[in-house]
Design an enzyme around this catalytic site. Sequence first.
Site, short mmCIF file in Angstrom:
data_model
loop_
_atom_site.label_atom_id
_atom_site.label_comp_id
_atom_site.label_asym_id
_atom_site.label_seq_id
_atom_site.Cartn_x
_atom_site.Cartn_y
_atom_site.Cartn_z
N ASP A 14 26.86 11.06 36.31
CA ASP A 14 27.86 11.43 37.32
C ASP A 14 28.45 10.23 38.06
O ASP A 14 28.85 10.34 39.21
CB ASP A 14 27.26 12.43 38.35
CG ASP A 14 26.58 13.58 37.64
OD1 ASP A 14 27.18 14.13 36.73
OD2 ASP A 14 25.42 13.88 37.98
N GLY A 43 28.33 16.66 31.86
CA GLY A 43 29.57 17.29 32.31
C GLY A 43 30.54 16.19 32.66
O GLY A 43 30.28 15.42 33.57
N HIS A 44 31.59 16.05 31.89
CA HIS A 44 32.59 15.02 32.19
C HIS A 44 33.81 15.68 32.79
O HIS A 44 34.45 16.51 32.15
CB HIS A 44 32.96 14.25 30.92
CG HIS A 44 31.92 13.24 30.54
ND1 HIS A 44 31.99 12.50 29.39
CD2 HIS A 44 30.80 12.85 31.17
CE1 HIS A 44 30.94 11.69 29.34
NE2 HIS A 44 30.19 11.89 30.41
N GLN A 171 24.96 10.92 30.66
CA GLN A 171 23.89 10.63 31.63
C GLN A 171 24.00 9.17 32.11
O GLN A 171 25.09 8.64 32.13
CB GLN A 171 22.49 10.93 31.03
CG GLN A 171 22.22 12.42 30.88
CD GLN A 171 22.77 13.01 29.59
OE1 GLN A 171 22.57 12.45 28.53
NE2 GLN A 171 23.41 14.15 29.68
P1 IMP Z 1 18.05 17.51 30.55
O1 IMP Z 1 18.85 16.35 30.07
O2 IMP Z 1 18.84 18.78 30.65
O3 IMP Z 1 16.78 17.67 29.80
O4 IMP Z 1 17.64 17.17 32.06
C1 IMP Z 1 16.74 16.10 32.38
C2 IMP Z 1 17.15 15.43 33.68
O5 IMP Z 1 18.40 14.76 33.49
C3 IMP Z 1 17.39 16.38 34.86
O6 IMP Z 1 17.03 15.72 36.05
C4 IMP Z 1 18.88 16.63 34.82
O7 IMP Z 1 19.40 17.03 36.06
C5 IMP Z 1 19.37 15.24 34.43
N1 IMP Z 1 20.68 15.25 33.73
C6 IMP Z 1 20.93 15.62 32.46
N2 IMP Z 1 22.22 15.47 32.18
C7 IMP Z 1 22.82 15.01 33.30
C8 IMP Z 1 24.16 14.64 33.63
O8 IMP Z 1 25.09 14.70 32.84
N3 IMP Z 1 24.37 14.20 34.91
C9 IMP Z 1 23.37 14.09 35.82
N4 IMP Z 1 22.09 14.41 35.56
C10 IMP Z 1 21.83 14.87 34.31
MG MG Z 2 28.36 14.34 34.72
#
Ligand code: IMP
Ligand code: MG
Length: 330
Positions: A14, A43-44, A171
């Site tokens: 983010d 999420g972009h 991420q």
């Molecule tokens: P997962 O990737 O869904 O397994 O989530 C693992 C951790 O990464 C959690 O703390 C999520 O909130 C975080 N996370 C996964 N994708 C994103 C992203 O695109 N933005 C921010 N945090 C993310």
């Molecule tokens: Mg994002």
Amino acid sequence: MNKIDVVLGLQYGDEGKGKITNQMAKSGAYDYVMRYNGGSNAGHTIYDGGKKVVTHLVPCGVLHGIPSVIGSGCVLHINNFFIELDYLDGLGYDTSLIKVAYNCHIVTDDHIDEDSKDVSIGTTRTGNGPCYRDKVTRVGKRAEDIKELKNFIFDISSMGSDKNILAEGAQGYWLDVDQGDYPYVTSSNCGIGAVLNNGFSHKDINKVVGVAKAYSTYVGAKQYQKTDDPIFEEIRKIGLEYGATTGRSRQIDWLDLNEVSIACLRNGVDHLIINKLDVLEQLNCWNIYDPNTINKILNFESKDSFKDYIRNEISSVCPGIEIEFQESPH
Ligand code: IMP
Ligand code: MG
């Protein structure tokens, strides 16, 4: 040799990578845009000529008529993929440009069910972890096994070896499965190495653009925000700090320069962009965690002194790095 420019997050996701990738893709300099890690956990949010476009998996090249590849480092849920395609179709984009690496792994409904029970990590519940687990234990399904994906299948070798590629990360470095605060991490690698794992040489890397925000945010189960200073709620509101995938409130804290400079160093960042300065400007509050004293907050009088401090600190760790400051896209 290919020439790959990489956009990589330096905090916890983010940071505004979507916006930066979109600015770069728009330049017309690229033959391909490739997502190199993650699934629809990302999420972009992109503003394309005032139009808000939220993607989870498809790289932003498709917004600019550029072939867009979901690389082998990514994972894909078939139904969610087609939902995203329909959404982009509906907005008038040419989705025939979208390609999927034959060796990209498939997220199944069972993976999502399993992930939906997670409470300890605070995942996005998109089946990411279980899918990468099955990839590593060699029981996963790949895109090449799926009939519905037949028309999208892509082999990275067919690019040739002299292309200009924009590699879009998901991420951020501190959610990296190896380097992040395990177990509060995602299940893929988010750093520069992840780009190469999609089938490239380190010699193909041309430029690394690292993206950070003027403050920190984190979504997940651990306590990241150190205090409940009401100003963080204001930052959340002004900065619209709610998850693009899950709608969850993001935890907020001041900028941690150690996190950013280590991420710059380890990923060989050439160009650092610090986003969303306008959010702190609205509050006229310019704070940073002192990189030399744990939990000590440094207050700066003005935007200029805040920027100067960041420039000096980051440059002392990463000599020669270019540093740019930007505002929110909306
Ligand atoms: P997962 O990737 O869904 O397994 O989530 C693992 C951790 O990464 C959690 O703390 C999520 O909130 C975080 N996370 C996964 N994708 C994103 C992203 O695109 N933005 C921010 N945090 C993310
Ligand atoms: Mg994002």
